[in-house]
Write a protein that holds these residues in place. Structure first.
Motif, mmCIF file in Angstrom:
data_model
loop_
_atom_site.group_PDB
_atom_site.id
_atom_site.type_symbol
_atom_site.label_atom_id
_atom_site.label_comp_id
_atom_site.label_asym_id
_atom_site.label_seq_id
_atom_site.Cartn_x
_atom_site.Cartn_y
_atom_site.Cartn_z
ATOM 1 N N LEU A 1 18.841 9.376 1.063
ATOM 2 C CA LEU A 1 18.950 10.170 0.257
ATOM 3 C C LEU A 1 17.645 10.441 -0.558
ATOM 4 O O LEU A 1 17.576 11.706 -1.115
ATOM 5 N N ASP A 2 16.650 9.820 -0.796
ATOM 6 C CA ASP A 2 15.515 9.684 -1.595
ATOM 7 C C ASP A 2 14.268 9.490 -1.010
ATOM 8 O O ASP A 2 14.312 8.589 -0.077
ATOM 9 N N HIS A 3 13.196 10.137 -1.241
ATOM 10 C CA HIS A 3 11.807 9.752 -0.756
ATOM 11 C C HIS A 3 11.408 8.162 -1.028
ATOM 12 O O HIS A 3 10.934 7.635 -0.047
ATOM 13 N N ALA A 4 11.828 7.759 -2.207
ATOM 14 C CA ALA A 4 11.447 6.425 -2.535
ATOM 15 C C ALA A 4 11.989 5.459 -1.576
ATOM 16 O O ALA A 4 11.497 4.278 -1.181
ATOM 17 N N SER A 5 13.331 5.646 -1.265
ATOM 18 C CA SER A 5 14.045 4.614 -0.483
ATOM 19 C C SER A 5 13.555 4.779 1.044
ATOM 20 O O SER A 5 13.436 3.708 1.635
ATOM 21 N N ALA A 6 13.282 5.741 1.426
ATOM 22 C CA ALA A 6 12.834 6.054 2.770
ATOM 23 C C ALA A 6 11.561 5.204 3.056
ATOM 24 O O ALA A 6 11.404 4.951 3.964
ATOM 25 N N VAL A 7 10.477 5.727 1.979
ATOM 26 C CA VAL A 7 9.135 5.053 2.103
ATOM 27 C C VAL A 7 9.179 3.588 2.247
ATOM 28 O O VAL A 7 8.717 2.752 2.695
ATOM 29 N N ALA A 8 10.362 2.949 1.256
ATOM 30 C CA ALA A 8 10.340 1.507 1.297
ATOM 31 C C ALA A 8 10.789 1.080 2.659
ATOM 32 O O ALA A 8 10.493 0.058 3.120
ATOM 33 N N ALA A 9 11.836 1.597 3.181
ATOM 34 C CA ALA A 9 12.404 1.314 4.348
ATOM 35 C C ALA A 9 11.308 1.311 5.598
ATOM 36 O O ALA A 9 11.303 0.639 6.450
ATOM 37 N N MET A 10 10.319 2.480 5.454
ATOM 38 C CA MET A 10 9.214 2.644 6.635
ATOM 39 C C MET A 10 8.384 1.434 6.177
ATOM 40 O O MET A 10 7.906 0.875 7.186
ATOM 41 N N GLU A 11 7.859 1.008 5.038
ATOM 42 C CA GLU A 11 7.104 -0.012 4.852
ATOM 43 C C GLU A 11 7.639 -1.601 5.387
ATOM 44 O O GLU A 11 6.901 -2.353 6.008
ATOM 45 N N ARG A 12 9.197 -1.410 5.173
ATOM 46 C CA ARG A 12 9.699 -2.582 5.742
ATOM 47 C C ARG A 12 9.384 -2.785 7.089
ATOM 48 O O ARG A 12 9.288 -3.922 7.738
#
Length: 85
Positions: free
Chosen positions: A52-63
């Protein structure tokens, strides 16, 4: 954001394995994390995950990046992202 990771082949006859991660905005204001993986010159698979938001997408990409680094992959190319920690 886009990131390409590669793993060295086990033998001289094998092609290197790769993982490509990238974020795409969607039409509703969310983001899609796209993961493509396979052997260079061979078959690959693609998985998509919605956020839903950019921050959670970036966190998932980093994981996802960190998981692949633990498996022996190396970051070959990163665009729009900081270097791996």
């Amino acid at each position: 954001m886009r990131m390409l990771l590669q793993q060295r082949p086990d033998g001289p006859e094998e092609a290197p394995r790769f993982v490509q991660l990238f974020l795409q905005p969607d039409l509703l204001g969310g983001f899609t994390l796209v993961r493509e993986s396979g052997q260079i010159g061979g078959r690959s698979s693609v998985r998509r995950e919605q956020f839903l938001d950019h921050a959670s997408a970036v966190a998932a990409m980093e994981r996802a990046r960190d998981q692949q680094i633990k498996r022996g992959f190396q970051v070959m190319f990163a665009q729009g992202a900081s270097a791996p920690r």
